[in-house]
Design a protein around this motif. Structure first.
Motif, PDB file in Angstrom:
ATOM      1  N   PHE A 149       1.070  -1.386   0.034  1.00 22.29           N
ATOM      2  CA  PHE A 149       0.253  -0.091  -0.145  1.00 22.29           C
ATOM      3  C   PHE A 149       0.873   1.493  -0.002  1.00 22.29           C
ATOM      4  CE2 PHE A 149      -3.629  -2.627   1.933  1.00 22.29           C
ATOM      5  CZ  PHE A 149      -4.339  -2.477   0.815  1.00 22.29           C
ATOM      6  N   GLU A 150       1.763   1.198   0.741  1.00 19.42           N
ATOM      7  CA  GLU A 150       2.729   2.769   0.986  1.00 19.42           C
ATOM      8  C   GLU A 150       4.109   2.489   0.508  1.00 19.42           C
ATOM      9  OE1 GLU A 150      -0.614   2.701   4.080  1.00 19.42           O
ATOM     10  OE2 GLU A 150       1.327   1.854   4.371  1.00 19.42           O
ATOM     11  N   GLU A 151       4.670   1.340   0.386  1.00 17.18           N
ATOM     12  CA  GLU A 151       6.005   0.975   0.488  1.00 17.18           C
ATOM     13  C   GLU A 151       6.827   1.294  -0.766  1.00 17.18           C
ATOM     14  OE1 GLU A 151       9.391  -1.004   2.841  1.00 17.18           O
ATOM     15  OE2 GLU A 151       7.475   0.258   2.793  1.00 17.18           O
ATOM     16  N   LEU A 152       6.129   1.538  -1.921  1.00 15.91           N
ATOM     17  CA  LEU A 152       6.653   1.646  -3.115  1.00 15.91           C
ATOM     18  C   LEU A 152       7.418   3.090  -3.362  1.00 15.91           C
ATOM     19  CD1 LEU A 152       4.065   0.440  -5.852  1.00 15.91           C
ATOM     20  CD2 LEU A 152       6.524  -0.637  -5.274  1.00 15.91           C
ATOM     21  N   ALA A 153       7.126   4.070  -2.506  1.00 14.92           N
ATOM     22  CA  ALA A 153       7.267   5.479  -2.500  1.00 14.92           C
ATOM     23  C   ALA A 153       8.918   5.551  -1.567  1.00 14.92           C
ATOM     24  CB  ALA A 153       6.616   6.384  -1.736  1.00 14.92           C
ATOM     25  N   TYR A 154       9.268   4.245  -1.112  1.00 11.56           N
ATOM     26  CA  TYR A 154      10.226   4.379  -0.054  1.00 11.56           C
ATOM     27  C   TYR A 154      11.570   3.431  -0.530  1.00 11.56           C
ATOM     28  CZ  TYR A 154       7.098   6.624   2.931  1.00 11.56           C
ATOM     29  OH  TYR A 154       6.227   7.544   3.590  1.00 11.56           O
ATOM     30  N   VAL A 155      11.318   3.047  -1.702  1.00 10.71           N
ATOM     31  CA  VAL A 155      12.421   1.966  -1.975  1.00 10.71           C
ATOM     32  C   VAL A 155      13.218   2.330  -3.389  1.00 10.71           C
ATOM     33  CG1 VAL A 155      11.346  -0.422  -1.085  1.00 10.71           C
ATOM     34  CG2 VAL A 155      10.821   0.391  -3.295  1.00 10.71           C
ATOM     35  N   ALA A 156      14.430   2.178  -3.384  1.00 13.10           N
ATOM     36  CA  ALA A 156      15.221   2.483  -4.523  1.00 13.10           C
ATOM     37  C   ALA A 156      14.942   1.989  -5.937  1.00 13.10           C
ATOM     38  CB  ALA A 156      16.765   2.509  -4.413  1.00 13.10           C
ATOM     39  N   ASP A 157      14.318   0.476  -5.729  1.00 10.36           N
ATOM     40  CA  ASP A 157      14.113  -0.054  -6.858  1.00 10.36           C
ATOM     41  C   ASP A 157      12.994  -1.072  -6.534  1.00 10.36           C
ATOM     42  OD1 ASP A 157      13.910  -1.796  -9.073  1.00 10.36           O
ATOM     43  OD2 ASP A 157      15.849  -2.905  -8.588  1.00 10.36           O
ATOM     44  N   PRO A 158      11.849  -0.420  -7.024  1.00 12.30           N
ATOM     45  CA  PRO A 158      10.582  -0.843  -6.790  1.00 12.30           C
ATOM     46  C   PRO A 158      10.376  -2.284  -7.552  1.00 12.30           C
ATOM     47  CG  PRO A 158      10.217   1.517  -7.465  1.00 12.30           C
ATOM     48  CD  PRO A 158      11.762   0.964  -7.722  1.00 12.30           C
ATOM     49  N   ALA A 159      10.979  -2.531  -8.510  1.00  8.96           N
ATOM     50  CA  ALA A 159      10.768  -3.778  -9.036  1.00  8.96           C
ATOM     51  C   ALA A 159      11.554  -5.053  -8.157  1.00  8.96           C
ATOM     52  CB  ALA A 159      11.789  -4.041 -10.253  1.00  8.96           C
ATOM     53  N   VAL A 160      12.269  -4.798  -7.291  1.00  9.77           N
ATOM     54  CA  VAL A 160      12.758  -5.758  -6.462  1.00  9.77           C
ATOM     55  C   VAL A 160      11.496  -6.388  -5.294  1.00  9.77           C
ATOM     56  CG1 VAL A 160      14.441  -6.251  -4.447  1.00  9.77           C
ATOM     57  CG2 VAL A 160      15.100  -5.200  -6.575  1.00  9.77           C
ATOM     58  N   LEU A 161      10.911  -5.096  -4.841  1.00  5.68           N
ATOM     59  CA  LEU A 161       9.700  -5.302  -3.955  1.00  5.68           C
ATOM     60  C   LEU A 161       8.503  -6.105  -4.519  1.00  5.68           C
ATOM     61  CD1 LEU A 161       8.821  -4.784  -0.902  1.00  5.68           C
ATOM     62  CD2 LEU A 161       7.872  -2.449  -2.097  1.00  5.68           C
ATOM     63  N   VAL A 162       8.293  -5.659  -6.008  1.00  8.49           N
ATOM     64  CA  VAL A 162       7.311  -6.315  -6.490  1.00  8.49           C
ATOM     65  C   VAL A 162       7.505  -7.773  -6.690  1.00  8.49           C
ATOM     66  CG1 VAL A 162       5.833  -6.312  -8.387  1.00  8.49           C
ATOM     67  CG2 VAL A 162       6.605  -4.144  -7.400  1.00  8.49           C
ATOM     68  N   LEU A 163       8.965  -8.017  -7.064  1.00  6.41           N
ATOM     69  CA  LEU A 163       9.268  -9.450  -7.275  1.00  6.41           C
ATOM     70  C   LEU A 163       9.259 -10.266  -5.840  1.00  6.41           C
ATOM     71  CD1 LEU A 163      10.650 -11.587  -8.959  1.00  6.41           C
ATOM     72  CD2 LEU A 163      13.068 -10.654  -8.218  1.00  6.41           C
ATOM     73  N   GLU A 164       9.394  -9.692  -4.783  1.00  9.56           N
ATOM     74  CA  GLU A 164       9.371 -10.251  -3.653  1.00  9.56           C
ATOM     75  C   GLU A 164       7.869 -10.497  -3.414  1.00  9.56           C
ATOM     76  OE1 GLU A 164      10.506  -9.625   1.227  1.00  9.56           O
ATOM     77  OE2 GLU A 164      10.556  -7.682  -0.290  1.00  9.56           O
ATOM     78  N   ALA A 165       6.714  -9.750  -3.461  1.00  9.01           N
ATOM     79  CA  ALA A 165       5.548  -9.624  -3.297  1.00  9.01           C
ATOM     80  C   ALA A 165       4.874 -11.000  -4.227  1.00  9.01           C
ATOM     81  CB  ALA A 165       4.790  -8.505  -3.654  1.00  9.01           C
ATOM     82  N   ALA A 166       5.449 -10.960  -5.570  1.00  8.67           N
ATOM     83  CA  ALA A 166       5.146 -12.278  -6.270  1.00  8.67           C
ATOM     84  C   ALA A 166       5.464 -13.514  -5.588  1.00  8.67           C
ATOM     85  CB  ALA A 166       5.621 -11.919  -7.653  1.00  8.67           C
ATOM     86  N   ALA A 167       6.749 -13.398  -5.074  1.00  8.00           N
ATOM     87  CA  ALA A 167       7.180 -14.823  -4.791  1.00  8.00           C
ATOM     88  C   ALA A 167       6.368 -15.322  -3.385  1.00  8.00           C
ATOM     89  CB  ALA A 167       8.677 -14.679  -4.337  1.00  8.00           C
ATOM     90  N   LEU A 168       5.911 -14.398  -2.641  1.00 11.74           N
ATOM     91  CA  LEU A 168       5.091 -14.546  -1.645  1.00 11.74           C
ATOM     92  C   LEU A 168       3.718 -15.005  -1.831  1.00 11.74           C
ATOM     93  CD1 LEU A 168       6.759 -12.253   0.888  1.00 11.74           C
ATOM     94  CD2 LEU A 168       7.105 -14.447   0.855  1.00 11.74           C
ATOM     95  N   THR A 169       3.245 -14.912  -3.247  1.00 11.21           N
ATOM     96  CA  THR A 169       1.869 -15.311  -3.501  1.00 11.21           C
ATOM     97  C   THR A 169       1.470 -16.371  -3.840  1.00 11.21           C
ATOM     98  OG1 THR A 169       1.868 -12.745  -3.939  1.00 11.21           O
ATOM     99  CG2 THR A 169      -0.148 -13.873  -4.777  1.00 11.21           C
TER     100      THR A 169
END
Length: 272
Positions: free
Chosen positions: A121-141
């Protein structure tokens, strides 16, 4: 449900000059600012019919209000949050929230690595590489499960854009991340497609920022963490003064402060 160690990517994120917990502002986030995003949380939960059959992980869950609302709908919830102060507040709400390495306060890991819904919900504005965060989210789904990404809508639809500009203008040595970097059409969908997720819908939600007075508005905005670099470079007094000036056009006749804003979310499916 499948079980594996939650990764630590979220816990190791570089913040835009410090998270909401920086400078002791975690409680201001929990008591003032977090509620501004309730319309976003509820819109997503209604759309996905979040309930007892839902297992939900919040990445960058902060003090946990979004998790609490999902739990009230009967969902099984867990969270990952890097900031210790925010994590403590979430735990005070009887939520299970892990920090670095996916370990909670009791020393136990949050092991479920396959959720039917993972929210960012909020995290994308705080990371240097959003793609890494989205990859993590996908791996946990789970296969057939959903990932939700959210962020600010177009700056021209957000009256808070000019107030957030104070952070960018005053962060010279420690540049602030642009909260509107992913607000352009197709940006969130592109992130999903890049990690193999299939876009399954999107929406825009009105999230007005409303405060009883100017002091609460300043404290609320500072609690976002986006002003951390500016404070470190110029000190809290100057940043507070400029925030007050930027907020002045939104002061109402009764001394309250209100800014109309739009947030956007994208729902993506993990293919079976």
């Amino acid at each position: 449900m499948a079980s594996a160690q939650v990764t630590g990517t979220t816990a190791q994120r570089p913040h835009a000059g410090g998270g909401a917990g920086s400078h002791g502002r975690a409680r201001d986030w929990a008591e003032i600012q977090e509620r501004m995003l309730v319309p976003l949380y509820q819109a997503v939960y209604r759309r996905l019919e979040v309930g007892p059959a839902t297992s939900l992980l919040g990445l960058g869950c902060r003090s946990g209000l979004a998790l609490l609302l999902a739990a009230e709908r009967g969902a099984q919830v867990a969270g990952l949050e890097a900031e210790a102060e925010l994590r403590e507040l979430a735990e005070g709400r009887r939520l299970r929230v892990a920090g670095a390495g996916g370990v909670d306060r009791s020393g136990q890991s949050v092991p479920r690595s396959a959720y039917s819904l993972v929210t960012v919900f909020e995290e994308l504005a705080y990371v240097a590489d959003p793609a890494v965060l989205v990859l993590e989210a996908a791996a946990l789904t789970l296969q057939g499960g959903h990932v939700v990404l959210a962020g600010w809508g177009p700056p021209e639809r957000c009256e808070s854009a000019g107030v957030l500009e104070v952070a960018r203008r005053r962060s010279v040595r420690t540049p602030s991340f642009d909260p509107f970097a992913l607000s352009s059409p197709g940006a969130l969908e592109e992130l999903c497609a890049g990690v193999g997720l299939r876009p399954a819908g999107s929406g825009r939600v009105s999230c007005p920022f409303a405060y009883p007075d100017l002091d609460s508005a300043v404290r609320g905005m500072l609690s976002t963490g986006l002003y951390g670099g500016a404070i470190e470079e110029w000190g809290p007094a100057l940043v507070t003064k400029e925030l007050e000036e930027a907020l002045h056009p939104f002061v109402q006749a009764d001394a309250s402060v209100r800014m109309a804003n739009v947030f956007r979310y994208v729902v993506a499916e993990q293919p079976r």
